[in-house]
Design a protein around this motif. Structure first.
Motif, PDB file in Angstrom:
ATOM      1  N   ILE A  31       0.826  -1.211   0.000  1.00  0.00           N
ATOM      2  CA  ILE A  31       0.000   0.000   0.000  1.00  0.00           C
ATOM      3  C   ILE A  31       0.863   1.265   0.000  1.00  0.00           C
ATOM      4  O   ILE A  31       0.407   2.335  -0.409  1.00  0.00           O
ATOM      5  CB  ILE A  31      -0.981   0.027   1.189  1.00  0.00           C
ATOM      6  CG1 ILE A  31      -0.239   0.080   2.527  1.00  0.00           C
ATOM      7  CG2 ILE A  31      -1.931  -1.159   1.128  1.00  0.00           C
ATOM      8  CD1 ILE A  31      -1.172   0.255   3.724  1.00  0.00           C
ATOM      9  N   PHE A  32       2.104   1.139   0.443  1.00  0.00           N
ATOM     10  CA  PHE A  32       3.038   2.254   0.549  1.00  0.00           C
ATOM     11  C   PHE A  32       4.196   2.028  -0.423  1.00  0.00           C
ATOM     12  O   PHE A  32       4.760   0.932  -0.477  1.00  0.00           O
ATOM     13  CB  PHE A  32       3.548   2.330   1.992  1.00  0.00           C
ATOM     14  CG  PHE A  32       4.841   3.065   2.184  1.00  0.00           C
ATOM     15  CD1 PHE A  32       4.922   4.430   1.953  1.00  0.00           C
ATOM     16  CD2 PHE A  32       5.982   2.393   2.595  1.00  0.00           C
ATOM     17  CE1 PHE A  32       6.127   5.104   2.130  1.00  0.00           C
ATOM     18  CE2 PHE A  32       7.176   3.056   2.790  1.00  0.00           C
ATOM     19  CZ  PHE A  32       7.253   4.427   2.545  1.00  0.00           C
ATOM     20  N   ASP A  33       4.556   3.044  -1.195  1.00  0.00           N
ATOM     21  CA  ASP A  33       5.605   2.903  -2.212  1.00  0.00           C
ATOM     22  C   ASP A  33       6.974   3.012  -1.557  1.00  0.00           C
ATOM     23  O   ASP A  33       7.679   4.023  -1.680  1.00  0.00           O
ATOM     24  CB  ASP A  33       5.427   3.959  -3.302  1.00  0.00           C
ATOM     25  CG  ASP A  33       6.223   3.626  -4.559  1.00  0.00           C
ATOM     26  OD1 ASP A  33       7.083   2.731  -4.500  1.00  0.00           O
ATOM     27  OD2 ASP A  33       5.986   4.275  -5.594  1.00  0.00           O
ATOM     28  N   TYR A  34       7.362   1.936  -0.882  1.00  0.00           N
ATOM     29  CA  TYR A  34       8.624   1.912  -0.161  1.00  0.00           C
ATOM     30  C   TYR A  34       9.816   2.073  -1.104  1.00  0.00           C
ATOM     31  O   TYR A  34      10.756   2.838  -0.822  1.00  0.00           O
ATOM     32  CB  TYR A  34       8.756   0.602   0.615  1.00  0.00           C
ATOM     33  CG  TYR A  34      10.139   0.353   1.155  1.00  0.00           C
ATOM     34  CD1 TYR A  34      10.566   0.955   2.331  1.00  0.00           C
ATOM     35  CD2 TYR A  34      11.037  -0.471   0.480  1.00  0.00           C
ATOM     36  CE1 TYR A  34      11.844   0.750   2.825  1.00  0.00           C
ATOM     37  CE2 TYR A  34      12.320  -0.685   0.962  1.00  0.00           C
ATOM     38  CZ  TYR A  34      12.713  -0.071   2.134  1.00  0.00           C
ATOM     39  OH  TYR A  34      13.981  -0.268   2.603  1.00  0.00           O
ATOM     40  N   ALA A  35       9.816   1.349  -2.213  1.00  0.00           N
ATOM     41  CA  ALA A  35      10.975   1.367  -3.103  1.00  0.00           C
ATOM     42  C   ALA A  35      11.251   2.770  -3.624  1.00  0.00           C
ATOM     43  O   ALA A  35      12.402   3.222  -3.657  1.00  0.00           O
ATOM     44  CB  ALA A  35      10.765   0.395  -4.261  1.00  0.00           C
ATOM     45  N   ALA A  36      10.203   3.477  -4.029  1.00  0.00           N
ATOM     46  CA  ALA A  36      10.391   4.836  -4.552  1.00  0.00           C
ATOM     47  C   ALA A  36      10.880   5.776  -3.465  1.00  0.00           C
ATOM     48  O   ALA A  36      11.765   6.618  -3.704  1.00  0.00           O
ATOM     49  CB  ALA A  36       9.085   5.348  -5.148  1.00  0.00           C
ATOM     50  N   ALA A  37      10.324   5.653  -2.261  1.00  0.00           N
ATOM     51  CA  ALA A  37      10.752   6.517  -1.155  1.00  0.00           C
ATOM     52  C   ALA A  37      12.195   6.222  -0.764  1.00  0.00           C
ATOM     53  O   ALA A  37      12.975   7.136  -0.476  1.00  0.00           O
ATOM     54  CB  ALA A  37       9.825   6.326   0.043  1.00  0.00           C
ATOM     55  N   ASP A  38      12.558   4.946  -0.770  1.00  0.00           N
ATOM     56  CA  ASP A  38      13.919   4.558  -0.413  1.00  0.00           C
ATOM     57  C   ASP A  38      14.920   5.113  -1.426  1.00  0.00           C
ATOM     58  O   ASP A  38      15.980   5.642  -1.054  1.00  0.00           O
ATOM     59  CB  ASP A  38      14.009   3.044  -0.349  1.00  0.00           C
ATOM     60  CG  ASP A  38      15.242   2.545   0.387  1.00  0.00           C
ATOM     61  OD1 ASP A  38      15.635   3.188   1.381  1.00  0.00           O
ATOM     62  OD2 ASP A  38      15.804   1.520  -0.026  1.00  0.00           O
ATOM     63  N   HIS A 115      15.430  12.004   5.145  1.00  0.00           N
ATOM     64  CA  HIS A 115      15.236  12.112   3.691  1.00  0.00           C
ATOM     65  C   HIS A 115      14.231  11.077   3.185  1.00  0.00           C
ATOM     66  O   HIS A 115      13.382  11.375   2.341  1.00  0.00           O
ATOM     67  CB  HIS A 115      16.570  11.919   2.973  1.00  0.00           C
ATOM     68  CG  HIS A 115      17.549  13.018   3.206  1.00  0.00           C
ATOM     69  ND1 HIS A 115      17.306  14.328   2.860  1.00  0.00           N
ATOM     70  CD2 HIS A 115      18.790  13.008   3.762  1.00  0.00           C
ATOM     71  CE1 HIS A 115      18.349  15.076   3.172  1.00  0.00           C
ATOM     72  NE2 HIS A 115      19.248  14.303   3.734  1.00  0.00           N
ATOM     73  N   TYR A 116      14.338   9.869   3.714  1.00  0.00           N
ATOM     74  CA  TYR A 116      13.429   8.792   3.322  1.00  0.00           C
ATOM     75  C   TYR A 116      11.982   9.140   3.663  1.00  0.00           C
ATOM     76  O   TYR A 116      11.074   9.020   2.830  1.00  0.00           O
ATOM     77  CB  TYR A 116      13.887   7.517   4.018  1.00  0.00           C
ATOM     78  CG  TYR A 116      12.886   6.392   4.119  1.00  0.00           C
ATOM     79  CD1 TYR A 116      12.336   5.796   2.992  1.00  0.00           C
ATOM     80  CD2 TYR A 116      12.513   5.889   5.374  1.00  0.00           C
ATOM     81  CE1 TYR A 116      11.437   4.749   3.103  1.00  0.00           C
ATOM     82  CE2 TYR A 116      11.628   4.841   5.495  1.00  0.00           C
ATOM     83  CZ  TYR A 116      11.085   4.272   4.358  1.00  0.00           C
ATOM     84  OH  TYR A 116      10.201   3.242   4.477  1.00  0.00           O
ATOM     85  N   GLU A 117      11.749   9.619   4.877  1.00  0.00           N
ATOM     86  CA  GLU A 117      10.393   9.940   5.298  1.00  0.00           C
ATOM     87  C   GLU A 117       9.807  11.110   4.506  1.00  0.00           C
ATOM     88  O   GLU A 117       8.593  11.174   4.293  1.00  0.00           O
ATOM     89  CB  GLU A 117      10.361  10.233   6.792  1.00  0.00           C
ATOM     90  CG  GLU A 117      10.627   9.000   7.646  1.00  0.00           C
ATOM     91  CD  GLU A 117      10.495   9.263   9.129  1.00  0.00           C
ATOM     92  OE1 GLU A 117      10.285  10.435   9.519  1.00  0.00           O
ATOM     93  OE2 GLU A 117      10.604   8.304   9.911  1.00  0.00           O
ATOM     94  N   ALA A 118      10.660  12.032   4.074  1.00  0.00           N
ATOM     95  CA  ALA A 118      10.169  13.164   3.277  1.00  0.00           C
ATOM     96  C   ALA A 118       9.603  12.706   1.940  1.00  0.00           C
ATOM     97  O   ALA A 118       8.823  13.436   1.312  1.00  0.00           O
ATOM     98  CB  ALA A 118      11.296  14.162   3.061  1.00  0.00           C
TER      99      ALA A 118
END
Length: 261
Positions: A31-38, A115-118
Motif C-alpha cells: 500500500i506504501f511505495d517503499y521502493a520509490a521513497a527509499d 530524507h526517506y520519510e520526506a
C-alpha cells in the motif's frame, strides 16, 4: 487485467471456497511505495553526505544499500541481532564495514531516515481500494517491521484509522512467512485463518506464507512478473474487490469493533 481466480492450496489444487470476513495487509511496496521513497531518500542523503560520487553511480549505491538492508534484516528476523543493531550494521556495511561507534551509526541512519520519510507516499490505488472494501470487510496489518515504525507511518500517510489492528514482527517475535505470524494477526482480529485474506507484494513471504497458514493468500504483482500459477495473483489493488467478490462474503457486523484504534 482480470484477476486470476482463487486457486489455492499448498499443492496448487482447488480448495474449498471460504467466507472472508477481513483483509490483512502488508505495508511496504503493497500500500506504501517503499521502493520509490527509499530511492529518493537515499539520493538526497548521498548528496548531503558528500557521497554522490563515492560509489561510482547512484544506482550502484542504491543496490549496495538494498543488499545491506536485506543482509541485516535477515539476521534480525532470525533473532541474531536487535532492531537497533540491524540499523547500525546496515550503515557500517554500506560504508565498507566502517568502524563507527553506535552513536555515529545512529546519527547517520537518522539523517538518512529524514530524507526517506520526506519521500513517503501511498500508491495511487491504495485509498480507492480501501474505500471500496470498507463496508464489507474488516481490515488489519501484518508487517515484518516494528509497530513503532509502521503505526507512525500509517498515521503520517493518513490511513491509520482504516485498520483496526497493526501487528508487527519485531513486537510479536516471529516474522512472515512463519505461520505463527499470520495466526497471531488472525487471533488479534478474533478470526480463524480461513476467514482472512492476506495481500502482499512478495509471492513467497506473503501469498505463499499466508496460504500455507490457512489464509487466502493474494500476491500483489505490481511489476507483472507472473510465473506463479499456484498463487492468487493481482497486478493492482483495483483488481482486489473483484477477486474477493468471487468468494462468499461473511457478515462483518458481528465481532467487528465500532471504532478503530
Amino acid at each position: 487485467m482480470t484477476p486470476e481466480p482463487p486457486a489455492g492450496g499448498k499443492d496448487g489444487g482447488t480448495v474449498a471456497v471460504m467466507a472472508i470476513r477481513a483483509v490483512l495487509w502488508d505495508i511496504d511496496d503493497t500500500i506504501f511505495d517503499y521502493a520509490a521513497a527509499d530511492r529518493a531518500g537515499m539520493r538526497r542523503h548521498l548528496r548531503d553526505e558528500g557521497l554522490t560520487g563515492a560509489f561510482g553511480t547512484t544506482e550502484y549505491a542504491l543496490r549496495r544499500w538494498q543488499q545491506a538492508t536485506e543482509l541485516h534484516w535477515a539476521r534480525f528476523s532470525a533473532g541474531e541481532t536487535s532492531w537497533e543493531e540491524q540499523r547500525r550494521d546496515r550503515v557500517r556495511t554500506f560504508l565498507g564495514d566502517a568502524p563507527l561507534e553506535d552513536a555515529e551509526a545512529d546519527a547517520w541512519f537518522a539523517r538518512y531516515l529524514a530524507h526517506y520519510e520526506a519521500a513517503w507516499a501511498l500508491f495511487p490505488d491504495t485509498v480507492p481500494a480501501l474505500d471500496l472494501l470498507a463496508a464489507d470487510y474488516r481490515h488489519g496489518v501484518l508487517s515484518n517491521s516494528s509497530l513503532h515504525n509502521q503505526d507512525r507511518k500509517l498515521r503520517l500517510l493518513g490511513v491509520r484509522d482504516r485498520f483496526e489492528a497493526v501487528v508487527c514482527a519485531a513486537d510479536i517475535g516471529v516474522s512472515k512467512p512463519e505461520a505463527a505470524a499470520f495466526h497471531t494477526a488472525c487471533d488479534t482480529l478474533g478470526l480463524a485463518p480461513h476467514e482472512v485474506a492476506y495481500v502482499g507484494d512478495q509471492p513467497d513471504t506473503d501469498a505463499r506464507g499466508a496460504a500455507d497458514a490457512g489464509l487466502l493468500g493474494i500476491w500483489l504483482d505490481r511489476h507483472g512478473r507472473g510465473g506463479r500459477p499456484e498463487l492468487n495473483r493481482i497486478t493492482g489493488l483495483d483488481q482486489l474487490p473483484a477477486l474477493l467478490r468471487t468468494l462468499p462474503r461473511a457478515d462483518t457486523r458481528f465481532g467487528a469493533p465500532s471504532t478503530f484504534g
